[in-house]
Design a protein around this motif. Structure first.
Motif, PDB file in Angstrom:
ATOM      1  N   TYR A   1       8.168  -1.197  -5.521  1.00 10.74           N
ATOM      2  CA  TYR A   1       6.787  -1.551  -5.226  1.00 10.74           C
ATOM      3  C   TYR A   1       6.655  -2.316  -3.907  1.00 10.74           C
ATOM      4  O   TYR A   1       5.549  -2.456  -3.392  1.00 10.74           O
ATOM      5  CB  TYR A   1       6.234  -2.431  -6.344  1.00 10.74           C
ATOM      6  CG  TYR A   1       5.815  -1.677  -7.578  1.00 10.74           C
ATOM      7  CD1 TYR A   1       4.553  -1.111  -7.660  1.00 10.74           C
ATOM      8  CD2 TYR A   1       6.679  -1.550  -8.660  1.00 10.74           C
ATOM      9  CE1 TYR A   1       4.156  -0.439  -8.798  1.00 10.74           C
ATOM     10  CE2 TYR A   1       6.285  -0.876  -9.801  1.00 10.74           C
ATOM     11  CZ  TYR A   1       5.023  -0.317  -9.868  1.00 10.74           C
ATOM     12  OH  TYR A   1       4.633   0.353 -10.992  1.00 10.74           O
ATOM     13  N   SER A   2       7.742  -2.857  -3.422  1.00 15.27           N
ATOM     14  CA  SER A   2       7.694  -3.703  -2.230  1.00 15.27           C
ATOM     15  C   SER A   2       9.061  -3.668  -1.570  1.00 15.27           C
ATOM     16  O   SER A   2       9.947  -4.453  -1.902  1.00 15.27           O
ATOM     17  CB  SER A   2       7.315  -5.135  -2.618  1.00 15.27           C
ATOM     18  OG  SER A   2       7.360  -5.994  -1.507  1.00 15.27           O
ATOM     19  N   LEU A   3       9.220  -2.767  -0.603  1.00  9.63           N
ATOM     20  CA  LEU A   3      10.541  -2.462  -0.076  1.00  9.63           C
ATOM     21  C   LEU A   3      11.248  -3.646   0.567  1.00  9.63           C
ATOM     22  O   LEU A   3      12.476  -3.721   0.540  1.00  9.63           O
ATOM     23  CB  LEU A   3      10.435  -1.329   0.955  1.00  9.63           C
ATOM     24  CG  LEU A   3      10.697   0.083   0.424  1.00  9.63           C
ATOM     25  CD1 LEU A   3       9.647   0.482  -0.599  1.00  9.63           C
ATOM     26  CD2 LEU A   3      10.724   1.092   1.564  1.00  9.63           C
TER      27      LEU A   3
ATOM     28  N   GLY B   1       6.732   1.853  -2.127  1.00  6.93           N
ATOM     29  CA  GLY B   1       7.426   3.114  -2.298  1.00  6.93           C
ATOM     30  C   GLY B   1       7.003   3.865  -3.538  1.00  6.93           C
ATOM     31  O   GLY B   1       7.359   5.030  -3.726  1.00  6.93           O
ATOM     32  N   ARG B   2       6.235   3.232  -4.410  1.00  6.73           N
ATOM     33  CA  ARG B   2       5.838   3.826  -5.690  1.00  6.73           C
ATOM     34  C   ARG B   2       4.744   4.880  -5.513  1.00  6.73           C
ATOM     35  O   ARG B   2       4.872   6.018  -5.936  1.00  6.73           O
ATOM     36  CB  ARG B   2       5.390   2.714  -6.639  1.00  6.73           C
ATOM     37  CG  ARG B   2       4.702   3.177  -7.902  1.00  6.73           C
ATOM     38  CD  ARG B   2       5.608   4.088  -8.746  1.00  6.73           C
ATOM     39  NE  ARG B   2       4.870   4.587  -9.886  1.00  6.73           N
ATOM     40  CZ  ARG B   2       4.064   5.638  -9.852  1.00  6.73           C
ATOM     41  NH1 ARG B   2       3.908   6.304  -8.730  1.00  6.73           N
ATOM     42  NH2 ARG B   2       3.441   6.023 -10.930  1.00  6.73           N
ATOM     43  N   VAL B   3       3.616   4.483  -4.911  1.00  7.58           N
ATOM     44  CA  VAL B   3       2.594   5.449  -4.475  1.00  7.58           C
ATOM     45  C   VAL B   3       2.371   5.169  -2.996  1.00  7.58           C
ATOM     46  O   VAL B   3       1.410   4.511  -2.606  1.00  7.58           O
ATOM     47  CB  VAL B   3       1.279   5.318  -5.259  1.00  7.58           C
ATOM     48  CG1 VAL B   3       0.357   6.488  -4.926  1.00  7.58           C
ATOM     49  CG2 VAL B   3       1.523   5.267  -6.767  1.00  7.58           C
ATOM     50  N   PRO B   4       3.295   5.636  -2.158  1.00  5.42           N
ATOM     51  CA  PRO B   4       3.290   5.236  -0.753  1.00  5.42           C
ATOM     52  C   PRO B   4       2.116   5.788   0.035  1.00  5.42           C
ATOM     53  O   PRO B   4       1.409   6.706  -0.398  1.00  5.42           O
ATOM     54  CB  PRO B   4       4.619   5.795  -0.240  1.00  5.42           C
ATOM     55  CG  PRO B   4       4.923   6.932  -1.146  1.00  5.42           C
ATOM     56  CD  PRO B   4       4.398   6.539  -2.486  1.00  5.42           C
ATOM     57  N   VAL B   5       1.942   5.224   1.194  1.00  2.00           N
ATOM     58  CA  VAL B   5       0.843   5.630   2.066  1.00  2.00           C
ATOM     59  C   VAL B   5       0.916   7.122   2.386  1.00  2.00           C
ATOM     60  O   VAL B   5      -0.115   7.790   2.536  1.00  2.00           O
ATOM     61  CB  VAL B   5       0.849   4.769   3.353  1.00  2.00           C
ATOM     62  CG1 VAL B   5       2.130   4.977   4.147  1.00  2.00           C
ATOM     63  CG2 VAL B   5      -0.378   5.037   4.194  1.00  2.00           C
ATOM     64  N   LEU B   6       2.113   7.686   2.457  1.00  2.00           N
ATOM     65  CA  LEU B   6       2.238   9.120   2.731  1.00  2.00           C
ATOM     66  C   LEU B   6       1.648   9.959   1.604  1.00  2.00           C
ATOM     67  O   LEU B   6       0.995  10.983   1.847  1.00  2.00           O
ATOM     68  CB  LEU B   6       3.701   9.502   2.940  1.00  2.00           C
ATOM     69  CG  LEU B   6       4.353   9.073   4.260  1.00  2.00           C
ATOM     70  CD1 LEU B   6       5.790   9.579   4.323  1.00  2.00           C
ATOM     71  CD2 LEU B   6       3.557   9.585   5.450  1.00  2.00           C
ATOM     72  N   SER B   7       1.875   9.552   0.354  1.00  2.00           N
ATOM     73  CA  SER B   7       1.312  10.290  -0.782  1.00  2.00           C
ATOM     74  C   SER B   7      -0.209  10.349  -0.678  1.00  2.00           C
ATOM     75  O   SER B   7      -0.830  11.404  -0.874  1.00  2.00           O
ATOM     76  CB  SER B   7       1.710   9.614  -2.099  1.00  2.00           C
ATOM     77  OG  SER B   7       3.096   9.699  -2.322  1.00  2.00           O
TER      78      SER B   7
ATOM     79  N   GLY C   1       2.634  -4.492  -0.213  1.00  2.00           N
ATOM     80  CA  GLY C   1       3.243  -3.621  -1.203  1.00  2.00           C
ATOM     81  C   GLY C   1       2.206  -2.986  -2.098  1.00  2.00           C
ATOM     82  O   GLY C   1       1.020  -2.868  -1.750  1.00  2.00           O
ATOM     83  N   HIS C   2       2.619  -2.602  -3.289  1.00  2.00           N
ATOM     84  CA  HIS C   2       1.808  -1.805  -4.200  1.00  2.00           C
ATOM     85  C   HIS C   2       0.518  -2.512  -4.615  1.00  2.00           C
ATOM     86  O   HIS C   2      -0.563  -1.925  -4.550  1.00  2.00           O
ATOM     87  CB  HIS C   2       2.640  -1.477  -5.443  1.00  2.00           C
ATOM     88  CG  HIS C   2       1.991  -0.526  -6.390  1.00  2.00           C
ATOM     89  ND1 HIS C   2       1.767   0.799  -6.083  1.00  2.00           N
ATOM     90  CD2 HIS C   2       1.533  -0.688  -7.661  1.00  2.00           C
ATOM     91  CE1 HIS C   2       1.202   1.403  -7.110  1.00  2.00           C
ATOM     92  NE2 HIS C   2       1.045   0.516  -8.081  1.00  2.00           N
ATOM     93  N   ALA C   3       0.631  -3.754  -5.049  1.00  3.18           N
ATOM     94  CA  ALA C   3      -0.547  -4.532  -5.440  1.00  3.18           C
ATOM     95  C   ALA C   3      -0.994  -5.335  -4.218  1.00  3.18           C
ATOM     96  O   ALA C   3      -0.643  -6.494  -4.036  1.00  3.18           O
ATOM     97  CB  ALA C   3      -0.224  -5.455  -6.611  1.00  3.18           C
ATOM     98  N   VAL C   4      -1.805  -4.708  -3.389  1.00  2.56           N
ATOM     99  CA  VAL C   4      -2.137  -5.238  -2.065  1.00  2.56           C
ATOM    100  C   VAL C   4      -2.643  -6.678  -2.080  1.00  2.56           C
ATOM    101  O   VAL C   4      -2.207  -7.499  -1.263  1.00  2.56           O
ATOM    102  CB  VAL C   4      -3.148  -4.301  -1.365  1.00  2.56           C
ATOM    103  CG1 VAL C   4      -3.734  -4.967  -0.123  1.00  2.56           C
ATOM    104  CG2 VAL C   4      -2.468  -2.985  -0.986  1.00  2.56           C
TER     105      VAL C   4
END
Length: 480
Positions: A291-293, A402-408, A452-455
């Motif tokens: 969630y937070s690389l 990395g879980r639901v990354p910006v690329l997805s 990360g995931h939970a902005v």
């Protein structure tokens, strides 16, 4: 005598009008449940003696709303009035995902609520960047089995899925409005993150469909989505490409996956090369916080014995379910929340217990994922419907997730084929680049730099400013 008859006639007319209005109101809600049952004093849900709560001037409420009387299904909510001028500000429903994770444990007391759980797990501290500074915030633990929400019918837990979750949330809203009638016609938004990337559009689409009946009208104006699961195939592709582009996996692993995996296929895991390649990605992610690389993981010790911060729940099936990982940044925040919500006095204050018998609360219910019966592979068709209805749709991504990354998210939104009306550019907060922004016809997309995931956990001040812009329908600042 003539005067008396005239007075009686006028009184009869007034009585008929009043009765007809009363009948109309009762009929409006008759399909949900007996209005008398929900005609309770709001004060019964008022939270007054919450352990460790900082002093505040706004009121907040918590308790249950029944969504199915026959089965005994009830959802737990926590509602915070706006910090100031609550009667003038909109209502926002916040949903976390999972499936199976608590919006109270995450959204309300780790991210955007006014009270954050303290590091000893025994009290609360004030959040200066709470979103209730801009809106009335309603947090819902959904579906049943999440947090304090429950059903008295065991089979309900075997039939959980996207549709049931949306339908129960919709019934919840109408019955909640019976408790809080002053909010029935209030400007309303739905926000959420992660797997709520499916919950939120599905609920919004249901509201749009039901609003064709004026008696069921909910004044929905828009949705706000953070690092949202959107389209399974694009989410998978984005996750793999992101892991490779951020040096989590080797060139060889990335090449194997790109050549052997068809993420649009229902039989993807029958390909051994694909399956082994994805396993390698997940194996490398176990070493860090997916969630937070770039932050630390919670290391097991006496205060954190279960090590659930990196628990993988991975299911390869035709339903294309993504891997679920319980965790986040402090990196031990989940444990603090678990400690706090399993205090008898806390449960009593939130009206979920009598102060004598403890209910077992967990921040995520893994069993729900195991029994998740139905999911939509993509909510892109719902996006199209909501865009056509001219709802405000903003999507944002923390760029170290990395879980639901910006690329997805970029891949999924690209599939909409929307015209760009304002090109990719930085947006600013306190004279610093907070991220990048692109505005399409019908949708806005923004990144949060270094989140990360939970902005809101990572960028609380920036998140509050972004939320305020969303409510106003005004673009975040494009100047320092």
């Amino acid at each position: 005598m003539a005067l008396i008859w005239k007075i009686m006639s006028v009184l009869n007319i007034v009585l008929v009008v009043l009765l007809s209005k009363k009948i109309t109101v009762v009929a409006t809600h008759s399909q949900w449940s007996n209005e008398k049952k929900y005609n309770v004093q709001t004060s019964e849900d008022l939270v007054t003696d919450l352990p460790g709560q900082p002093n505040v001037e706004f009121q907040h409420y918590a308790g249950y709303v029944t969504v199915n009387e026959k089965n005994g299904r009830a959802l737990f909510y926590w509602f915070y009035e706006a910090w100031t001028l609550p009667h003038e500000k909109p209502l926002v429903l916040w949903l976390n995902g999972g499936p199976g994770c608590s919006s109270v444990g995450y959204g309300a007391t780790q991210e955007i609520g006014p009270f954050l759980v303290s590091t000893d797990g025994k009290g609360l501290r004030l959040n200066p960047y709470s979103w209730n500074r801009e809106a009335n915030m309603l947090f819902l633990e959904s579906p049943v089995g999440v947090g304090f929400s429950y059903s008295n019918t065991t089979s309900d837990y075997d039939n959980l899925g996207d549709d049931l979750t949306a339908n129960d949330a919709y019934v919840f809203l109408h019955n909640w409005f019976l408790k809080f009638p002053s909010y029935r016609n209030r400007t309303f938004y739905i926000a959420g993150e992660s797997y709520a990337g499916k919950y939120v559009p599905e609920l919004a689409g249901l509201i749009q469909d039901k609003n064709k009946d004026p008696s069921m009208f909910i004044n929905l104006k828009g949705i706000l989505l953070g690092n949202p699961e959107t389209n399974d195939a694009e989410d998978w592709k984005g996750m793999i490409d992101y892991a490779w582009s951020h040096a989590v996996v080797s060139d060889e692993t990335h090449k194997t996956i790109r050549e052997s995996c068809d993420f649009n296929s229902n039989n993807i895991w029958s390909n051994d090369d694909c399956s082994q390649g994805v396993d390698e990605v997940l194996r490398q992610y176990k070493e860090i916080d997916m969630y937070s690389l770039y932050t630390s993981v919670c290391i097991p010790n006496s205060a954190y014995t279960e090590n659930k911060g990196m628990q993988y729940v991975f299911k390869k099936s035709s339903s294309m379910m993504m891997p679920r990982i319980m965790g986040g940044y402090d990196p031990c925040l989940d444990d603090y929340a678990k400690s706090y919500y399993n205090i008898l006095e806390v449960q009593k204050a939130l009206h979920v217990g009598d102060g004598h018998q403890l209910k077992n609360w967990s921040i995520c219910n893994v069993d729900i994922f195991d029994g998740w019966a139905q999911t939509k592979a993509s909510v892109i068709p719902i996006y199209k419907k909501l865009i056509a209805a001219k709802l405000r749709i903003w999507v944002y991504s923390g760029d170290t997730d990395g879980r639901v990354p910006v690329l997805s998210t970029r891949y999924s939104l690209s599939s909409l084929g929307l015209p760009i009306i304002r090109a990719w550019r930085p947006w600013y907060h306190q004279k610093q680049v907070a991220g990048w922004l692109q505005e399409y016809r019908g949708l806005s997309f923004a990144t949060f730099r270094g989140a990360g995931h939970a902005v809101p956990i990572f960028k609380p001040s920036e998140s509050l400013a972004f939320f305020a812009s969303f409510l106003l329908g005004e673009s975040p600042s494009s100047q320092r």
